[in-house]
Design a protein around this motif. Structure first.
Motif, mmCIF file in Angstrom:
data_model
loop_
_atom_site.group_PDB
_atom_site.id
_atom_site.type_symbol
_atom_site.label_atom_id
_atom_site.label_comp_id
_atom_site.label_asym_id
_atom_site.label_seq_id
_atom_site.Cartn_x
_atom_site.Cartn_y
_atom_site.Cartn_z
ATOM 1 N N GLU A 24 0.617 -1.201 -0.028
ATOM 2 C CA GLU A 24 0.073 0.035 -0.127
ATOM 3 C C GLU A 24 0.869 1.140 -0.051
ATOM 4 O O GLU A 24 0.368 2.417 0.022
ATOM 5 N N ARG A 25 2.059 1.124 -0.149
ATOM 6 C CA ARG A 25 3.147 2.158 -0.101
ATOM 7 C C ARG A 25 2.839 3.298 -1.270
ATOM 8 O O ARG A 25 2.632 2.624 -2.413
ATOM 9 N N LEU A 26 2.814 4.457 -1.234
ATOM 10 C CA LEU A 26 2.616 5.349 -2.207
ATOM 11 C C LEU A 26 3.972 5.124 -3.348
ATOM 12 O O LEU A 26 5.017 5.120 -2.568
ATOM 13 N N THR A 27 3.663 5.028 -4.424
ATOM 14 C CA THR A 27 4.979 4.895 -5.223
ATOM 15 C C THR A 27 4.847 6.025 -6.336
ATOM 16 O O THR A 27 6.115 6.030 -7.217
ATOM 17 N N THR A 28 3.847 6.646 -6.568
ATOM 18 C CA THR A 28 3.879 7.743 -7.435
ATOM 19 C C THR A 28 3.007 8.755 -7.040
ATOM 20 O O THR A 28 2.384 8.811 -6.335
ATOM 21 N N PRO A 29 3.477 10.107 -7.490
ATOM 22 C CA PRO A 29 2.657 11.093 -7.170
ATOM 23 C C PRO A 29 1.219 11.258 -7.751
ATOM 24 O O PRO A 29 1.021 10.369 -8.710
#
Lengths: 538, 359
Positions: free
Chosen positions: B283-288
């Motif tokens: 669930e980590r944010l990987t893109t803006p």
């Protein structure tokens, strides 16, 4: 911070861990230490096993309270009354440190006047404690020889939080329990870099190292250094910024690594304020409840993915080191902020954290002697003003950080909390942390503890559960004047009758739906520890 | 106090009063194998692997508990010592399975190391004993697994809980061949006072206790430690993040009880040791993300930064710098907090900067 700043000179833990390990008496106030700071809790228990006296002031029977020689199970919100009552006994019996006060403290007369009212009988009435316990605790603390105070949010998260801190500082000053190992007034910090964020000037009234924004010479220094005219007025706090977002006075907000939708009081109000903004930018590692409301979300690296420094609760600056790469396009926050500043026309030339740290040391006297090279040998506690300075484990061994080097007593009278149980809302709810989770849960709930403690539970005394017909593990609804949450009961005598304990880690059943947006007027800390609520069986 | 002069294996060793024979030998670079001993724990002399022979003393001495004395002449590897040590290790192996292939501690097992050192492949008493009993694997918590079949009764976990964690969640139960380490009164570990700080797991010399989140994430020899500070509370515990060199991912988190820089002196809590899986969460944010038509949609860094910068500047020019607010973070580094307040003060021109210190 403010309470200690006014009385002693710096808003930080006065002593270090070695000091705590030599205390003869440890007074733990409003701190569930073995759950919120387990390693410090283990040292307190170790010291107690070696013969030190342990006094715990807490309305709950916490694990550490179970080890105490004296558990002062005081009424929530009566901390000032208790401290004043202790000081009343100490002055009455002549147990105060006259030589220390003569030499190092101002204002004994006003303190004497204030605490005169707090006889053991009156203190017993306000705190709900037996008078003998108050007298005994006062004698034990005063006789030390070395007595240390530790406290956390159980002291600060009240409308009178700053008064609570001032009162504990008064107590330590009265007994000369400052300025040497084994003593001190020690706020235990709850997050990995609370101390550092304050030290770095992420506060509306100070630059790095608590250099005041209202001081013309300081402002001049930073205007020259950063080649920009520095604003003269102190800014708004988190709580005031939120209000201003709601009223339209603030139109755009940038949030780095915080989740006010879960951590701030009165969640529905926070939602209204944040959705009222023209622009919300959030830098975070997850799409948090707050990030979901944003216009722009910037993916950040988490701590094991970057280099830098953190400053712990004992003011010790330590290196964090990159262990693994950040996922996808995520970047460290320092790189994001640098890029954003660049996009807004700034020309910062920082290539990495070490260069940023050099800039910090150059403008911050208390950090001036610290460098990455020195930190390889171990952490350094500030003040560390020069490259050959060993750092300062214990503050105030010589003088206090106030004019003339003297501390001052700031006596305060007890004030009633902002709200109190009544007929419509007969229970007192208090929020707090659990051992297994951290803050809004975005990290710990996605790790092993998330499989262990999965959902909200609400502690309730058996004497309250019975008349409501509620058993252990049954669903209840807790309603305040702001909102309601539902959760399973944990029927236990850890909480006194009439009191509920509600952990705030669970966004889907957020304790802060209940809490009021009322704050301590001095520190602007929310009064999380007292909310009047009603309980219904679901 | 005067220092003590003694000889170990014929070498003259000078040491301070109060040191043990083991410590004196270690300071002189002489190796004596140990099992129940750990420098972070009080010595008990239980396993008898560290036996040595002292001239004039009839019986063999446990070097971890016997104080060094003036004029003492010690032999650490005499035939008599080696015979006794082999006997002790074979007795331990009598109740220890030899399924090293599948054991999480393979390559990080002190019993394995001692058996190797002494040239022991299996216990010569094996057929006399039926003592590797079928204890069911205990794994009802997400933190660690207990395999009591592998327990060698060194008591390190008990001492770790007593003297480091300062709980008393486990102790020896039963007698003789039936002895085992267990929480009191037939309770499970989950029902006991255990707070899952995991210090016993790290100090277990064999594979009786093993971290659960690290299962399958790398063999001990594939890992390298990175020394850093815990991301959770403000104590500032030094941790060793064990990174798998092949995958580049975290395999485990440990601590160093002997580290001179560790403010926590190796002590940890459950979060420090076991709450790291969020780092590799899917669930980590990987893109803006940028909101378009009411929805957050993936965007390039360029577009996201441009949108944020333009928005902030427009508000600043329309409503003034104080119409912007900056929330910094108690979970970010000093460097990042420093830059955030500079962004507010220098680039935008407002003191509206704070963080959630009070929450």
């Amino acid at each position: 911070m403010k309470g200690l700043g006014e009385t002693l000179g710096s808003g930080a833990m006065t002593n270090d861990f070695d000091s705590l390990r030599r205390a003869d008496v440890i007074l733990v106030m409003g701190s569930n230490t073995t759950e919120t700071h387990p390693v410090i809790g283990s040292w307190i228990k170790e010291r107690h096993d070696q013969g030190a006296t342990l006094i715990v002031g807490d309305p709950r029977k916490t694990e550490i309270a179970g080890h105490a020689d004296i558990h002062l199970q005081l009424q929530s919100g009566s901390d000032v009354a208790l401290a004043n009552g202790l000081m009343h006994v100490i002055l009455r019996d002549g147990l105060h440190d006259r030589a220390f006060i003569d030499e190092r403290v101002e204002g004994l007369d006003t303190l004497r006047e204030t605490v005169a009212w707090y006889t053991p009988e009156r203190t017993a009435e306000l705190t709900g404690l037996p008078r003998e316990r108050i007298e005994e605790a006062a004698r034990l603390y005063a006789s030390g020889p070395d007595s240390a105070i530790c406290y956390t949010m159980g002291i600060t998260q009240h409308t009178t939080g700053t008064d609570n801190v001032r009162s504990l500082a008064n107590l330590a000053l009265l007994c000369g329990m400052l300025g040497r190992p084994g003593t001190g007034v020690n706020p235990l910090r709850g997050q990995s870099n609370v101390q550092g964020a304050c030290d770095m000037g992420a506060l509306p009234n100070v630059y790095t190292g608590y250099q005041k924004v209202v001081d013309d010479r300081i402002r001049e220094k930073f205007s020259t250094l950063w080649k920009a005219e520095m604003p003269a007025q102190p800014g708004r706090t988190v709580m005031k910024m939120m209000e201003a977002a709601g009223s339209g006075d603030i139109r755009g907000v940038l949030i780095m690594g915080e989740n006010p939708m879960v951590s701030d009081p009165n969640t529905e109000h926070v939602r209204e304020c944040l959705t009222n903004l023209d622009l919300l930018v959030v830098q975070d590692i997850f799409l948090t409840e707050t990030a979901r409301l944003a216009d722009v979300v910037l993916p950040a690296a988490c701590l094991p993915e970057k280099d830098g420094t953190l400053t712990n609760t004992t003011r010790t600056v330590q290196r964090v080191r990159k262990a693994v790469d950040a996922p996808g396009a995520a970047r460290p926050d320092w790189a994001i902020t640098t890029a954003l500043a660049g996009a807004m026309g700034a020309d910062w030339a920082f290539r990495g954290p070490e260069e940023i740290f050099q800039a910090i040391a150059a403008c911050t006297p208390s950090y001036a002697g610290i460098s990455y090279e020195r930190l390889e040998e171990g952490g350094l506690p500030w003040p560390c003003p020069a490259p050959d300075h060993p750092g300062t484990p214990n503050l105030y061994t010589e003088g206090f950080n106030r004019p003339g080097g003297k501390a001052r007593f700031l006596p305060r009278h007890w004030k009633a909390p902002h709200e109190w149980p009544d007929e419509a809302y007969p229970f007192l709810a208090t929020t707090g942390r659990l051992l297994y989770h951290y803050h809004t849960g975005s990290m710990s709930r996605r790790s092993a503890p998330g499989e262990h403690v999965r959902e909200l539970f609400i502690e309730m005394n058996p004497a309250d559960a019975k008349p409501l017909g509620v058993g252990d593990g049954e669903m209840i609804r807790v309603t305040s004047r702001r909102g309601h949450v539902e959760g399973r009961t944990a029927v236990t005598d850890r909480v006194p009758p009439g009191t509920l304990f509600i952990p705030f880690h669970f966004a889907e059943a957020a304790a802060n739906l209940l809490t009021a947006s009322v704050i301590d007027p001095d520190s602007e800390t929310p009064a999380y520890k007292i909310t009047a609520v009603r309980v219904d069986k679901v | 106090m005067a220092s003590i002069t003694m000889t170990i294996n014929g070498t003259t060793v000078t040491t301070e009063p109060g040191t043990t024979i083991l410590e004196a030998a270690q300071s002189a670079g002489i190796h004596i194998p140990t099992l129940c001993h750990h420098p972070a724990l009080p010595p008990v002399g239980a396993c008898r692997v560290c036996l040595v022979e002292a001239e004039g003393s009839g019986k063999l001495l446990t070097s971890c508990t016997t104080p060094a004395a003036e004029g003492m002449s010690v032999r650490t590897h005499s035939p008599r010592v080696l015979e006794a040590r082999r006997f002790v290790v074979e007795m331990i192996l009598l109740r220890h399975p030899l399924d090293c292939f599948s054991c999480p501690s393979n390559g990080n097992c002190e019993l394995q190391d001692i058996a190797y050192e002494l040239g022991i492949e299996e216990s010569s008493f094996a057929e006399e004993g039926d003592t590797c009993r079928d204890h069911p694997l205990e794994e009802d918590n997400p933190y660690f697994v207990r395999d009591l079949n592998k327990c060698i009764l060194c008591g390190r976990c008990i001492r770790a809980c007593d003297s480091l964690a300062r709980y008393h969640a486990v102790d020896f139960h039963n007698r003789g061949i039936h002895t085992m380490v267990h929480p009191p009164a037939d309770r499970t570990l989950e029902e006991s006072d255990c707070t899952f700080c995991g210090q016993c797991v790290q100090l277990c010399p064999v594979g009786a206790l093993a971290e659960k989140p690290s299962r399958g994430r790398g063999r001990p020899w594939e890992l390298h430690p990175v020394t850093t500070v815990c991301p959770y509370c403000g104590v500032g515990c030094e941790l060793e993040i064990q990174v798998n060199s092949k995958t580049g991912r975290i395999a485990n988190v440990t601590s160093d009880y002997g580290s001179p820089t560790s403010l926590n002196r190796g002590r940890t809590c459950v979060k420090g040791r076991f709450a790291w899986q969020f780092v590799h969460s899917g669930e980590r944010l990987t893109t803006p993300l940028v909101r378009r038509d009411g929805e957050l949609r993936e965007a390039s860094w360029e577009e996201a930064l441009e949108t944020a910068a333009a928005g902030l500047q427009r508000i600043k020019s329309d409503h003034g710098p104080d119409s912007l607010g900056f929330f910094s973070s108690a979970r970010c580094t000093n460097e990042e907090n420093y830059l955030m307040q500079r962004l507010a003060r220098e680039v935008v021109g407002t003191n509206n900067i704070d963080h959630c210190a009070h929450l």
